[in-house]
Design an enzyme around this catalytic site. Structure first.
Site: not given
Length: 207
Positions: A9, A11, A147, A152
């Site tokens: 993942d 960000e 987030h 996540d």
């Protein structure tokens, strides 16, 4: 193929894999159901601005990135962890494009790993909404601090297992669904099969 997976993942500073940048990444390499590697790092922006909206969403502040890991080192470590494994992400179209464009900048190459998108499966199996936190709630999965990349990733791993227990997810390898009211993703892997889909909704109560 599910015996060797990497759940990952990002960000980011925005939605464009080509023009925006990753500010945090996390990954779990799982072999035969066991987590063998866990990786998480903030990524330095090197002169770019961090939009206030991103801080609002993620809690990541500009000062947290000043001494963060260099982008090139971070992505080289991530690729080392991923190897040839099956990649897994929730909304994989987003994360895969950031991986592609970072690899292009750093080494002029891309990746050929197979992948699974748990968001595509979610839309096929369940009614709206399909965000990671919504799907975790459906399957009784704990998600603290959505987030943030590692939170996540852990939740996506649990979601993948729950979905596979329900019905094999292997038919969904290399398949990417996108909502028909929007254009197809700007970039997808050459081995991806893309298709338009619609959200399904719970029927309204007659009363």
């Amino acid at each position: 193929m599910l015996n060797d997976v990497t759940i990952f993942d990002f960000e980011t500073t925005g939605l464009s894999g080509q023009n925006d940048r990753v500010i945090e990444m996390a990954a779990l390499r799982v072999v035969n159901g066991e987590i063998v590697t866990e990786f998480e790092t903030l990524v330095r922006l090197d002169g770019r601005e961090l939009p206030p909206k991103i801080t609002e969403i993620t809690g990541i502040r500009p000062e947290m990135l000043v001494s963060a890991m260099d982008e090139t080192i971070a992505f080289k470590m991530l690729r080392l962890i991923m190897g040839d494994s099956l990649l897994v992400a929730h909304n994989a179209a987003f994360d895969l494009q950031f991986l592609h464009w970072a690899m292009q900048r750093i080494g002029g190459k891309t990746f050929s790993n197979p992948f699974i998108d748990t968001l595509t499966i979610s839309r096929a199996r369940h009614t709206y909404p399909h965000k990671l936190e919504n799907m975790c709630e459906r399957y009784g999965i704990k998600l603290d601090g959505a987030h943030r990349a590692l939170n996540d990733v852990r939740a996506t791993w649990e979601l993948l297992k729950a979905m596979h227990l329900e019905e094999s997810v292997e038919p969904w390898i290399n398949r990417l669904g996108y909502l028909s009211k929007y254009p197809p993703p700007a970039w997808v892997p050459e081995h991806a099969t893309t298709f338009a889909t619609e959200n399904r909704y719970e029927p309204r109560n007659a009363g």
